[in-house]
Design a protein around this motif. Sequence first.
Motif, mmCIF file in Angstrom:
data_model
loop_
_atom_site.group_PDB
_atom_site.id
_atom_site.type_symbol
_atom_site.label_atom_id
_atom_site.label_comp_id
_atom_site.label_asym_id
_atom_site.label_seq_id
_atom_site.Cartn_x
_atom_site.Cartn_y
_atom_site.Cartn_z
ATOM 1 N N ILE A 199 -3.946 1.454 14.686
ATOM 2 C CA ILE A 199 -3.028 2.513 15.092
ATOM 3 C C ILE A 199 -1.595 2.001 14.993
ATOM 4 C CG2 ILE A 199 -4.720 3.562 16.640
ATOM 5 C CD1 ILE A 199 -3.022 2.486 18.989
ATOM 6 N N ALA A 200 -0.685 2.933 14.783
ATOM 7 C CA ALA A 200 0.747 2.621 14.738
ATOM 8 C C ALA A 200 1.504 3.863 15.161
ATOM 9 C CB ALA A 200 1.170 2.183 13.339
ATOM 10 N N ALA A 201 2.759 3.700 15.518
ATOM 11 C CA ALA A 201 3.577 4.848 15.884
ATOM 12 C C ALA A 201 3.632 5.821 14.716
ATOM 13 C CB ALA A 201 4.982 4.394 16.266
ATOM 14 N N HIS A 202 3.516 7.111 15.030
ATOM 15 C CA HIS A 202 3.559 8.121 13.973
ATOM 16 C C HIS A 202 4.993 8.271 13.476
ATOM 17 C CE1 HIS A 202 2.272 11.579 11.656
ATOM 18 N NE2 HIS A 202 3.341 12.229 12.092
ATOM 19 N N ARG A 203 5.203 7.937 12.212
ATOM 20 C CA ARG A 203 6.543 8.006 11.642
ATOM 21 C C ARG A 203 6.419 8.355 10.163
ATOM 22 N NH1 ARG A 203 10.802 5.852 13.863
ATOM 23 N NH2 ARG A 203 9.558 4.399 15.104
ATOM 24 N N GLU A 204 7.203 9.353 9.706
ATOM 25 C CA GLU A 204 7.197 9.731 8.302
ATOM 26 C C GLU A 204 8.599 9.602 7.721
ATOM 27 O OE1 GLU A 204 4.833 10.288 6.341
ATOM 28 O OE2 GLU A 204 3.172 10.349 7.777
ATOM 29 N N PRO A 205 8.759 8.748 6.723
ATOM 30 C CA PRO A 205 7.734 7.846 6.195
ATOM 31 C C PRO A 205 7.558 6.640 7.118
ATOM 32 C CG PRO A 205 9.801 7.435 5.080
ATOM 33 C CD PRO A 205 10.046 8.612 5.995
ATOM 34 N N PRO A 206 6.425 5.930 7.024
ATOM 35 C CA PRO A 206 6.250 4.722 7.832
ATOM 36 C C PRO A 206 7.195 3.628 7.361
ATOM 37 C CG PRO A 206 4.452 4.942 6.254
ATOM 38 C CD PRO A 206 5.255 6.206 6.165
ATOM 39 N N THR A 207 7.432 2.651 8.224
ATOM 40 C CA THR A 207 8.262 1.513 7.817
ATOM 41 C C THR A 207 7.570 0.773 6.670
ATOM 42 O OG1 THR A 207 7.198 -0.051 9.320
ATOM 43 C CG2 THR A 207 9.036 1.245 10.205
ATOM 44 N N PRO A 208 8.323 0.037 5.860
ATOM 45 C CA PRO A 208 7.685 -0.712 4.767
ATOM 46 C C PRO A 208 6.585 -1.648 5.253
ATOM 47 C CG PRO A 208 10.061 -0.670 4.465
ATOM 48 C CD PRO A 208 9.803 -0.071 5.809
ATOM 49 N N LEU A 209 6.798 -2.323 6.388
ATOM 50 C CA LEU A 209 5.770 -3.216 6.922
ATOM 51 C C LEU A 209 4.491 -2.451 7.242
ATOM 52 C CD1 LEU A 209 7.440 -5.785 9.357
ATOM 53 C CD2 LEU A 209 6.072 -6.293 7.333
ATOM 54 N N LEU A 210 4.646 -1.308 7.931
ATOM 55 C CA LEU A 210 3.465 -0.542 8.325
ATOM 56 C C LEU A 210 2.803 0.109 7.120
ATOM 57 C CD1 LEU A 210 4.541 1.089 11.705
ATOM 58 C CD2 LEU A 210 2.985 -0.834 11.314
ATOM 59 N N ALA A 211 3.584 0.562 6.165
ATOM 60 C CA ALA A 211 3.002 1.139 4.956
ATOM 61 C C ALA A 211 2.143 0.109 4.228
ATOM 62 C CB ALA A 211 4.105 1.665 4.040
ATOM 63 N N ALA A 212 2.651 -1.128 4.148
ATOM 64 C CA ALA A 212 1.888 -2.190 3.492
ATOM 65 C C ALA A 212 0.636 -2.528 4.280
ATOM 66 C CB ALA A 212 2.767 -3.427 3.330
ATOM 67 N N LEU A 213 0.746 -2.555 5.626
ATOM 68 C CA LEU A 213 -0.421 -2.860 6.457
ATOM 69 C C LEU A 213 -1.479 -1.769 6.335
ATOM 70 C CD1 LEU A 213 -1.568 -4.817 8.630
ATOM 71 C CD2 LEU A 213 -0.574 -3.293 10.345
ATOM 72 N N LEU A 214 -1.060 -0.515 6.343
ATOM 73 C CA LEU A 214 -2.016 0.597 6.208
ATOM 74 C C LEU A 214 -2.714 0.561 4.852
ATOM 75 C CD1 LEU A 214 0.146 3.385 7.855
ATOM 76 C CD2 LEU A 214 -2.071 2.590 8.695
ATOM 77 N N GLU A 215 -1.971 0.174 3.820
ATOM 78 C CA GLU A 215 -2.578 0.078 2.488
ATOM 79 C C GLU A 215 -3.690 -0.958 2.470
ATOM 80 O OE1 GLU A 215 -1.402 -1.155 -2.120
ATOM 81 O OE2 GLU A 215 0.144 -1.113 -0.555
ATOM 82 N N VAL A 216 -3.435 -2.132 3.059
ATOM 83 C CA VAL A 216 -4.462 -3.176 3.108
ATOM 84 C C VAL A 216 -5.615 -2.735 4.002
ATOM 85 C CG1 VAL A 216 -4.951 -5.552 3.820
ATOM 86 C CG2 VAL A 216 -2.831 -5.018 2.612
ATOM 87 N N ALA A 217 -5.303 -2.067 5.120
ATOM 88 C CA ALA A 217 -6.357 -1.610 6.037
ATOM 89 C C ALA A 217 -7.308 -0.647 5.338
ATOM 90 C CB ALA A 217 -5.726 -0.948 7.255
ATOM 91 N N ARG A 218 -6.778 0.204 4.487
ATOM 92 C CA ARG A 218 -7.650 1.140 3.742
ATOM 93 C C ARG A 218 -8.604 0.368 2.826
ATOM 94 N NH1 ARG A 218 -2.589 3.912 3.402
ATOM 95 N NH2 ARG A 218 -2.602 5.766 4.759
ATOM 96 N N ARG A 219 -8.126 -0.728 2.275
ATOM 97 C CA ARG A 219 -8.957 -1.518 1.363
ATOM 98 C C ARG A 219 -10.083 -2.255 2.081
ATOM 99 N NH1 ARG A 219 -6.562 -2.685 -3.712
ATOM 100 N NH2 ARG A 219 -4.472 -1.784 -3.959
ATOM 101 N N VAL A 220 -9.803 -2.738 3.302
ATOM 102 C CA VAL A 220 -10.799 -3.535 4.015
ATOM 103 C C VAL A 220 -11.666 -2.712 4.969
ATOM 104 C CG1 VAL A 220 -9.296 -5.552 3.897
ATOM 105 C CG2 VAL A 220 -9.299 -4.149 5.970
ATOM 106 N N SER A 221 -11.333 -1.424 5.130
ATOM 107 C CA SER A 221 -12.083 -0.584 6.063
ATOM 108 C C SER A 221 -13.550 -0.494 5.675
ATOM 109 C CB SER A 221 -11.476 0.818 6.114
ATOM 110 O OG SER A 221 -12.281 1.679 6.894
#
Length: 297
Positions: free
Chosen positions: A270-292
């Motif tokens: 989970i992360a704070a809802h923000r559009e667009p997400p910060t670059p750090l969170l966008a990168a983390l979410l991208e990796v999380a989708r891969r390892v889910s």
Amino acid sequence: MIDKLEMFIALAKARHFGRAAEACRVAQPTLSSAIRQLEDQLGVQLVFRGSRFQGLTPEGLRVLDWAHRIVGDARALRDEMRMVRAGLSGNLRLGVIPTALPMVADLTAPFLHRHPNVRVTVLSRTSAEILSGIERLELDAGITYLDNEPLGRVTSLPLYHEFYRLLCTPASPLAARDQVSWAELADLPLCLLTADMQNRRIINQHLAEAGGAVEPSVESNSTITLMAHVMSGHWVSILPKKLADLFATGGRLRAIPIVAPEAEHLVGLIAAHREPPTPLLAALLEVARRVSEVGGD
């Protein structure tokens, strides 16, 4: 104004002018002056004053909510501009429920491999502390339960389903069993996580539904402490599968599936809802989708 809002957030957290000034690395008169200037700019009193800090006024509480959002956006802007200049960098602060700590490297290892200039700080926190930390800008993201208690307005991404195991020594009367039921566990000498942990509330719920009272003789907020008590041979514990399997590696302990029912709960990022997400969170979410381990977002 951003600097003044950051000082105001620090004061609301510390509830003490001196400690807030230390956190902001300024002199106390500088912080006090900044708060008064902010009050003048907004036209409202933010802080009850006396011989010491006496709390925020109702207007101060409303401004605090706005301050978190404005400062969060300002930090996101700085992060994005830093990434434009030098690539992704900075410090990612990740709060993780204790029972999910064994899998956190499944996320952080590929993330850091892709983004070697980022530093990650992993902090063990309760689910409530994770939500509070994200809201107060003290954490960037968290790994917690997604389906058991309200999360509020956050971005979430499922990572895996949590199942449950009885952890015991090979000398335990139940050690030879292929599975045990929830109804069989209430009368055992249990050591469990403390009641402020959501995992404990989940276990309480399943034991109560099976007709058992939950009266552990040992409680701790540390899973290492629970494992140590189980290894003594005097106690057993109920832990998530990933954690129990880790402790059972090498054969010194047994991790036995708990059924009737085989309960499962969803754990995710989970992360704070923000559009667009910060670059750090966008990168983390991208990796999380891969390892889910869970299909879909």
